[in-house]
Write a protein that holds these residues in place. Structure first.
Motif: not given
Lengths: 241, 111
Positions: A66-73, A103-105, A107-115
């Motif tokens: 899992s490669i996180v591109l943005a946000g938290d995973l 696998e969860h996001n 964050s209260e506010t931000e999306d997480v984007t991952l490959l």
């Protein structure tokens, strides 16, 4: 041969809490001629809404990256691991004889984007294991930076139980890197941001845009260039059998 | 009553679900070698599902779901990677060996 797969050729869906695009057959999206590329079985481009995610589910005999591109995973598994990863972080799970995880996001506010990438391991029945590694985002510029490989480096290059390496790279306009493709090997390219020019040894050229990919066999030397019109091109190259 | 669920491990396509087809019966027995034998009796024609299951027999997620007394769902997942499921067409019986299992309560994790 360089076969380009445009971003829109992927199977895309929107479940509200999960927006995704699958490059290979996965779940109810099933195409017989798009099952795998060598040992590579899955390339999912997922965006998960805040406070949502995948509940507990098992895996076995698969190398999962899992490669996180943005946000938290946030990852939690039956081996006792709990980890939150951001951009610059990579999670590797060797499912082996079985592991349950979520696998969860968080964050209260931000999306997480991952490959999320799945690869068949060289052998079945491995002892399940998990690790989180990180790379320096500044080190992506102008080079192919290995982030996961059979040749692991503690804390920075995750261990894959397959004869392969996953690289990330960022190229400014006009900068280039080369990659020698060894006989019998496969290369998968995936453009995360920007546009990438792919030139083979005969100077034949393909242009990949954001989220396009290419599956490459029987080439010798690949020249990869950041394409004009974009500030920076961010892409992934996978060298696999 | 327990529920048997057999899915493709890559993406989760369902091949067998004893909840949606209640004619499906199954039993578990432990071999002398310590492996568990899951025997599934298919009492009706499921040729398409079985053919697809057998095509991906190296990549199965085999579960049994149980409702606990307190109402919580317990899932037991069986590792089948070191055996090969066998299907007897005439008897419509599927036999799956498992050498390892993981029992978990989904409610113990984020859902």
């Amino acid at each position: 041969m360089i076969k380009v797969y445009p971003a829109e050729s992927r199977h895309s869906f929107d479940l509200g809490w999960l927006k995704g695009s699958h490059s290979f057959s996965f779940g109810n999206y099933f195409e017989n001629d798009n099952i795998s590329f060598g040992p590579m079985r899955v390339l999912n481009d997922d965006t998960i809404s805040p406070k949502r995610g995948f509940g507990a589910h098992p895996h076995s005999d698969m190398e999962i990256l899992s490669i996180v591109l943005a946000g938290d995973l946030r990852h939690e598994d039956s081996l006792g691991n709990v980890m939150v990863t951001k951009f610059g972080g990579v999670q590797r799970m060797s499912a082996g004889t079985g592991v349950v995880h979520t696998e969860h996001n968080p964050s209260e506010t931000e999306d997480v984007t991952l490959l999320q990438l799945w690869f068949e391991p060289e052998q079945k029945g491995l002892v399940p294991s998990y690790e989180a590694t990180s790379f320096d985002p500044d080190a992506l510029s102008g080079q192919l930076l290995p982030i996961a490989s059979c040749n692991a480096v503690e804390n920075s290059v995750a261990k894959l139980h397959q004869d392969m390496t996953v690289y990330l790279s960022k190229l400014n306009v006009g900068t280039k890197v080369t990659f020698k493709q060894k006989p019998g090997r496969r290369v998968l390219l995936f453009v995360i941001e920007g546009r990438l020019k792919v030139v083979d040894e005969s100077e034949a050229c393909k242009l990949l845009s954001k989220r396009d990919s290419a599956r490459i066999v029987n080439e010798t030397l690949l020249r990869l260039e950041g394409e004009q019109g974009e500030d920076e091109t961010f892409f992934m190259l996978i060298d696999l059998p | 009553m327990s529920r048997l669920l057999i899915k493709h491990a890559v993406g989760g396509r369902t091949f067998i679900d004893s909840d949606t087809n209640q004619q499906i019966q199954f039993e578990l027995k432990t071999h002398d070698n310590g492996k568990l034998l899951i025997t599934v009796y298919l009492t009706m024609e499921m040729e398409q599902e079985i053919n697809e299951l057998l095509r991906w027999k190296q990549e199965l997620n085999v579960f049994i779901f149980d409702k606990l007394h307190d109402g919580r769902l317990q899932k037991t997942w069986y590792y089948t990677g070191d055996g090969e499921p066998q299907y007897n067409v005439a008897e419509r019986v599927l036999r799956i060996e498992s050498s390892r299992e993981i029992r978990y309560l989904p409610s113990n994790y984020l859902e």
